[in-house]
Design an enzyme around this catalytic site. Sequence first.
Site, PDB file in Angstrom:
ATOM      1  N   THR A 103       0.704  -1.079   0.074  1.00 11.18           N
ATOM      2  CA  THR A 103       0.082  -0.048   0.101  1.00 11.18           C
ATOM      3  C   THR A 103       1.010   1.260   0.065  1.00 11.18           C
ATOM      4  O   THR A 103       0.654   2.155  -0.677  1.00 11.18           O
ATOM      5  CB  THR A 103      -0.930  -0.001   1.196  1.00 11.18           C
ATOM      6  N   ASP A 405       2.193 -12.097   4.663  1.00 14.94           N
ATOM      7  CA  ASP A 405       2.755 -10.684   4.784  1.00 14.94           C
ATOM      8  C   ASP A 405       3.908 -11.017   5.825  1.00 14.94           C
ATOM      9  O   ASP A 405       5.102 -10.550   6.016  1.00 14.94           O
ATOM     10  CB  ASP A 405       1.955  -9.489   4.991  1.00 14.94           C
TER      11      ASP A 405
END
Length: 540
Positions: A103, A405
């Site tokens: 992001t 992640d």
Amino acid sequence: MALAFDEFGRPFILIKQQDEKSRLRGLDAQKANISAGKAVSRILRTSLGPKGMDKMLQSPDGDITITNDGATILEQMDVDNQIAKLMVELSQSQDYEIGDGTTGVVVLAGALLEHAEHLLERGIHPIRVAEGYEMASRIAVDHLDHIAQKYEFDLNNIEPLVQTCMTTLNSKIVNRCKRSLAEIAVKAVLAVADLERKDVNLDLIKVEGKVGAKLEDTELIYGITVDKEMSHPQMPKQIEDAKIAILTCPFEPPKPKTKHKVDIDSVEKFQTLRLQEQKYFDDMVQKCKVADYEDVGATLVICQWGFDDEANHLLMNRNLPAVRWVGGVELELIAIATGGRIVPRFQELTPEKLGKAGLVREKAFGTTKDRMLYIEHCANSRAVTIFIRGGNKMMIEETKRSIHDALCVARNLIRNNSIVYGGGSAEISCSVAVEAAADKYPGVEQYAIRAFADALDCIPMALAENSGLQPIETLSAVKSQQIKENNPYFGIDCNDIGTNDMREQNVFETLIGKQQQILLATQVVKMILKIDDVISPTDY
């Protein structure tokens, strides 16, 4: 149609069907490209940080995804614009290389484009802006090296790794269980890591999910889980010290490749055929247990293909438990975990090719008839499974993405154990360093370098905005505090703990992840700025 003539006077076409194509040139093309990049960045901006919002995406066939993972959001969005596709690829390349920060990299690229637009309006050439950004990115990456800290850890002290994984999980929907999930991720990575070569093969970590129970029931299994059950309901549900034959050949008589037909005109012939088939199955079962006068001693057969009821019945009678229809990837993982070999023909079975596991058990879930096979205490525990539980399918899918992640962050720390502090502190510190370095450059590039410093401030501003704080006020307070105390560890207090010092809050990010963000964002922005002519077919 645009015609041009060569030296012999022969006409040739410059652009075929030019009147059917739309064309943007110069500043208009750059502004159109920049606005497309900014639009994508704006979508992800609200998902940044621990208080970031989630996005709900519906696919054409009605599947719903709820996530705040940048790469997943952009992947699921049906993007049509070519520049927007570049931003999608940007987040994917960050995901492939680092696994985290997908992001942030898009938000940074959007901020760089926004500031570049102001410079272009002031008449600065796009190439000079791109060169200025390149210089600034080098200054920022060098400064990150300067403020980074080495983080020492070993198999007995995994706390540093756990703290860094917790920072990653903080911004996810699973943050209430971040401690336990971070520990699971770190233990899984260390189980498969080669610490001497500083390498981790994430393919050896299988992430499996099952709807039901609660998120806290997620567990790490030092072995493999297979979403299958024993082929016969009366076979034993638990086998200790199992010797596993891993087969890729079917448990059935061989079929001729050519077309064939068997004429049976009497009961005796049918009886002979049946006995022959039974003998064939018997031989197969026998070969799994005993081959060439030596005791193979398999106590469990795992087969890639199915077998019919007769073979199943015989296996049951001969006390040889079996599992059928196990996929190729799972077979490979079972072979790695148990130290066995995948055998393509019954004749090749030998005791050395059997895998060994301390315990194989079948586990049932809840009131449903769902059962899974656990293969644990393996001879070689370099293949592990993270087994996720959750209230619904969407929760499990999002947990899988979050775990991915965390696994990537732990892997990156094993490769390079340098960290920088999170909460926007690294970006603010880089911004101050880049701003200070801008005055040393005499050319027009210094405007671009200052714009780069302002763009870096957009990350902490987005963090403050998403956390419900006053963005400009918060950023200026933290920035002045960093400069006054010459301390690069002050960041945005997103969780409202009461201190801006990220060392006390234990908010860490990997150095290589942060450097990759800056380099990738700069590369993409340079590429977009260099486009000054867009030729596209018109919509009919």
